[in-house]
Design a protein around this motif. Structure first.
Motif, PDB file in Angstrom:
ATOM      1  N   ALA A 136       8.904  32.516  35.373  1.00  0.00           N
ATOM      2  CA  ALA A 136       9.100  33.033  34.017  1.00  0.00           C
ATOM      3  C   ALA A 136       7.762  33.323  33.352  1.00  0.00           C
ATOM      4  O   ALA A 136       7.599  34.341  32.668  1.00  0.00           O
ATOM      5  N   THR A 161      16.367  34.671  31.978  1.00  0.00           N
ATOM      6  CA  THR A 161      16.289  34.485  33.428  1.00  0.00           C
ATOM      7  C   THR A 161      16.603  33.035  33.768  1.00  0.00           C
ATOM      8  O   THR A 161      16.412  32.137  32.931  1.00  0.00           O
ATOM      9  N   ALA A 176      13.649  31.700  29.054  1.00  0.00           N
ATOM     10  CA  ALA A 176      13.769  31.243  30.438  1.00  0.00           C
ATOM     11  C   ALA A 176      14.560  29.944  30.484  1.00  0.00           C
ATOM     12  O   ALA A 176      14.190  28.953  29.836  1.00  0.00           O
ATOM     13  N   THR A 210      12.306  39.869  40.863  1.00  0.00           N
ATOM     14  CA  THR A 210      13.077  40.066  39.629  1.00  0.00           C
ATOM     15  C   THR A 210      12.736  41.409  38.990  1.00  0.00           C
ATOM     16  O   THR A 210      13.624  42.209  38.664  1.00  0.00           O
ATOM     17  N   TYR A 259      12.266  36.853  25.009  1.00  0.00           N
ATOM     18  CA  TYR A 259      12.552  36.427  26.381  1.00  0.00           C
ATOM     19  C   TYR A 259      12.746  34.910  26.393  1.00  0.00           C
ATOM     20  O   TYR A 259      11.896  34.169  25.901  1.00  0.00           O
ATOM     21  N   SER A 270      13.207  27.077  38.679  1.00  0.00           N
ATOM     22  CA  SER A 270      12.760  27.867  37.534  1.00  0.00           C
ATOM     23  C   SER A 270      11.542  27.241  36.857  1.00  0.00           C
ATOM     24  O   SER A 270      10.663  27.949  36.371  1.00  0.00           O
ATOM     25  N   THR A 307      12.342  43.205  27.018  1.00  0.00           N
ATOM     26  CA  THR A 307      11.943  41.882  27.477  1.00  0.00           C
ATOM     27  C   THR A 307      11.583  40.926  26.347  1.00  0.00           C
ATOM     28  O   THR A 307      11.072  39.835  26.613  1.00  0.00           O
ATOM     29  N   VAL A 343      19.829  37.448  33.666  1.00  0.00           N
ATOM     30  CA  VAL A 343      19.384  37.523  35.053  1.00  0.00           C
ATOM     31  C   VAL A 343      19.494  36.154  35.709  1.00  0.00           C
ATOM     32  O   VAL A 343      19.005  35.160  35.156  1.00  0.00           O
TER      33      VAL A 343
END
Length: 298
Positions: free
Chosen positions: A77, A125, A47, A292, A45, A53, A42, A193
């Protein structure tokens, strides 16, 4: 009375569309009962994504984010980052984003979202696609302004027919494929994702919901079908590009905008609480984070 409601909705939705919204008290988050943060890498990460979102309209907001993005510290996120504790977390979500905004600047001071993704990124994501071709605004928001002409009928469906679902299939889907492909090219070893959108409306119209979600009874299942078509396009694009699709359809049943505060994950068009109209509240964002993590760890 119905004409007044429609006028209120039009004004409220316009304010949301241009990034202006009044914020109320934050809604409590929901902590996932089971989430193994070690099942996937992760960190770093990143977003990406649109208003679903960014958690548009939900105070408090990220102080360093461009105001036009309405980027909340309560978005899914941030929830995922809080639970998985990555050593590096970059949030470039932005209200109103389309897939084209991955490649070019959405607004002054807003960099292309793909700029945040690198070869070192391990988790990405997003929700994206609902704003492409202006489908979301023209259908869900647009229908609220014409439904008073035939509350028990389907005036929006009669006006637009299959216009929106055709645009999703022929235009939004290839845009999604292009966007996800570009993410994969920039982050070849990342888990990419993309979430589906939670149910906005119940499967059938409810007169009791009309004051807060003024959609004609016959247009409710038509709009629900449109959202299903969009989610199916998102899922196909994910499968084609090797991304992970997170299904929000099943878990969001019974949490649509017609449900009371405390139960709904989506705020209604009239009287939304700490979220833009027809957008997830903090509980909805936490539910998106929960799904998720759960679905990634299966």
């Amino acid at each position: 009375m119905m004409r007044r409601i429609t006028s209120v909705v039009a004004a409220t939705l316009f304010a949301a569309a241009i990034g202006i919204g009044a914020a109320g008290p934050a809604t409590a988050k929901v902590t996932p009962p089971t989430a193994n943060p070690h099942a996937i890498k992760t960190s770093p990460y990143v977003a990406l994504g649109d208003s679903y979102s960014s958690a548009a309209g939900e105070a408090p907001f990220v102080a360093t984010a461009p105001p036009t993005c309405s980027r909340s510290t309560l978005n899914y996120a941030h929830d995922i980052a809080a639970w998985t504790k990555p050593s590096s977390f970059t949030d470039v979500t932005c209200s109103g984003a389309k897939t084209s905004d991955f490649f070019s600047s959405q607004a002054p001071g807003v960099a292309p979202q793909l700029d945040a993704v690198t070869k070192h990124t391990r988790l990405v994501t997003m929700t994206i696609g609902g704003n492409d071709e202006n489908v979301f605004v023209d259908s869900f928001f647009g229908c609220a302004t014409i439904s008073s002409s035939d509350i028990m009928g389907n005036p929006c469906e009669q006006k637009y027919g299959t216009t929106f679902t055709d645009e999703i299939t022929t235009q939004t889907y290839p845009h999604l494929v292009a966007a996800l492909t570009a993410v994969r090219q920039k982050a070849p070893v990342a888990t990419v994702v993309i979430l589906g959108y939670p149910h906005i409306l119940p499967p059938v119209g409810e007169l009791s919901c009309y004051p807060s979600m003024p959609i004609a009874m016959g247009d409710v299942p038509w709009l629900d079908h449109e959202e299903n078509v969009l989610n199916a396009a998102v899922q196909r694009a994910a499968q084609r590009t090797g991304a992970r699709y997170i299904d929000m359809s099943s878990s969001s049943v019974g949490h649509d905008a017609c449900e009371p505060a405390g139960t709904r994950w989506i705020e209604p068009a009239v009287g939304p609480i700490n979220a833009f109209p027809v957008h997830p509240n903090a509980t909805g964002e936490a539910a998106m984070a929960t799904q998720t993590l759960r679905q990634l760890h299966r």
